[in-house]
Write a protein that holds these residues in place. Structure first.
Motif, short mmCIF file in Angstrom:
data_model
loop_
_atom_site.label_atom_id
_atom_site.label_comp_id
_atom_site.label_asym_id
_atom_site.label_seq_id
_atom_site.Cartn_x
_atom_site.Cartn_y
_atom_site.Cartn_z
N LEU A 161 0.74 -1.20 -0.05
CA LEU A 161 -0.06 -0.06 -0.05
C LEU A 161 0.91 1.30 -0.05
CD1 LEU A 161 -2.80 0.90 -0.10
CD2 LEU A 161 -2.70 0.98 2.43
N GLU A 162 2.00 1.32 0.77
CA GLU A 162 2.81 2.29 0.91
C GLU A 162 3.52 2.64 -0.45
OE1 GLU A 162 7.11 3.21 2.81
OE2 GLU A 162 5.78 2.06 3.96
N LYS A 163 4.06 1.52 -0.98
CA LYS A 163 4.92 1.66 -2.12
C LYS A 163 4.26 1.74 -3.33
CE LYS A 163 9.14 1.56 -0.70
NZ LYS A 163 9.85 2.78 -0.68
N MET A 164 3.00 1.09 -3.68
CA MET A 164 2.30 1.25 -4.93
C MET A 164 0.79 1.69 -4.80
SD MET A 164 4.19 -2.06 -6.77
CE MET A 164 3.11 -2.05 -8.16
N ASN A 165 0.30 1.91 -3.60
CA ASN A 165 -1.08 2.04 -3.31
C ASN A 165 -2.03 1.04 -4.00
OD1 ASN A 165 -3.11 3.75 -2.36
ND2 ASN A 165 -3.60 4.78 -3.93
N GLN A 166 -1.60 -0.23 -3.78
CA GLN A 166 -2.60 -1.33 -4.08
C GLN A 166 -2.56 -2.32 -2.99
OE1 GLN A 166 -0.25 -2.56 -7.81
NE2 GLN A 166 -1.84 -1.58 -9.00
N SER A 167 -3.40 -3.43 -3.02
CA SER A 167 -3.81 -3.99 -2.12
C SER A 167 -3.42 -5.59 -2.83
CB SER A 167 -5.25 -4.20 -1.79
OG SER A 167 -5.56 -3.01 -1.45
N PRO A 168 -3.11 -6.71 -1.90
CA PRO A 168 -2.89 -7.91 -2.63
C PRO A 168 -4.11 -8.43 -3.41
CG PRO A 168 -2.39 -7.73 -0.16
CD PRO A 168 -3.12 -6.48 -0.29
N GLY A 169 -3.65 -9.00 -4.41
CA GLY A 169 -5.00 -9.47 -5.45
C GLY A 169 -5.20 -8.36 -6.45
N LEU A 170 -4.70 -7.20 -6.46
CA LEU A 170 -4.74 -6.28 -7.19
C LEU A 170 -3.41 -5.61 -7.81
CD1 LEU A 170 -7.94 -4.04 -5.70
CD2 LEU A 170 -7.95 -5.65 -7.57
N VAL A 171 -2.24 -6.29 -7.44
CA VAL A 171 -1.03 -6.00 -7.98
C VAL A 171 -1.05 -5.88 -9.34
CG1 VAL A 171 1.36 -6.24 -7.75
CG2 VAL A 171 -0.07 -6.71 -5.80
N SER A 172 -0.47 -5.00 -9.96
CA SER A 172 -0.22 -4.59 -11.37
C SER A 172 0.79 -3.66 -11.65
CB SER A 172 -1.45 -4.47 -12.06
OG SER A 172 -1.80 -3.04 -12.02
#
Length: 162
Positions: free
Chosen positions: A91-102
């Motif tokens: 969340l800190e590095k990419m503002n994403q959650s597990p399952g939504l990484v892209s």
């Protein structure tokens, strides 16, 4: 603005053609694959990993049917030990959650300290798929446009054999 719309707008600005399949929420690549069965394109998984000291960050993009050999990847990256980054760090590095990484999370990485690695086997396919920051949609675009996207975001990438 909805997060997927930001993805669409960015791709349009980069002149990257895409198509979308909407579906019920998918919490795994296997579940998402069920909704897009029969459509052309390699189903990808994007993995956020860190080194032992939590000082190096990696985005690994590969075919979702392939199992990650983390020991082999550690050797390729010349790291003693790799592990998956925590949901808080993601969340800190990419503002994403597990399952939504892209790769779309890279534009949130203001420090540009995430290193990108692409599996060569996946790149042989004409079309790649990702969630556009929304697990109720799958986006399809040309594999060559993945390079264009990464270049536009200012991320060098390394092609590896997993």
């Amino acid at each position: 603005m909805e997060r997927a719309q930001i993805v669409y707008d960015t791709l349009k600005q980069l002149d990257i053609a895409y198509s979308i399949v909407e579906h019920p929420p998918a919490t795994s690549t296997e579940e998402a694959d069920h909704y897009i069965e029969g459509k052309e394109g390699v189903r990808t998984k994007s993995l956020f990993l860190i080194n032992k000291k939590k000082k190096a960050f990696y985005l690994i993009i590969m075919d979702d049917q392939k199992r990650l050999d983390i020991k082999k990847l550690s050797s390729i990256l010349d790291e003693k030990r790799l592990k998956f980054g925590s949901s808080e760090l993601l969340l800190e590095k990419m503002n994403q959650s597990p399952g939504l990484v892209s790769p779309f999370g890279l534009w949130n990485n203001t420090e540009q300290d995430v290193q990108v690695y692409l599996d060569r086997e996946m790149l042989a396919e004409k079309v790649v798929t990702f969630h556009p920051d929304d697990n109720t949609k799958t986006i399809f675009f040309l594999t060559t446009d993945l390079y264009k996207l990464l270049d536009a975001l200012g991320y060098p990438y390394t092609i590896i054999d997993l």
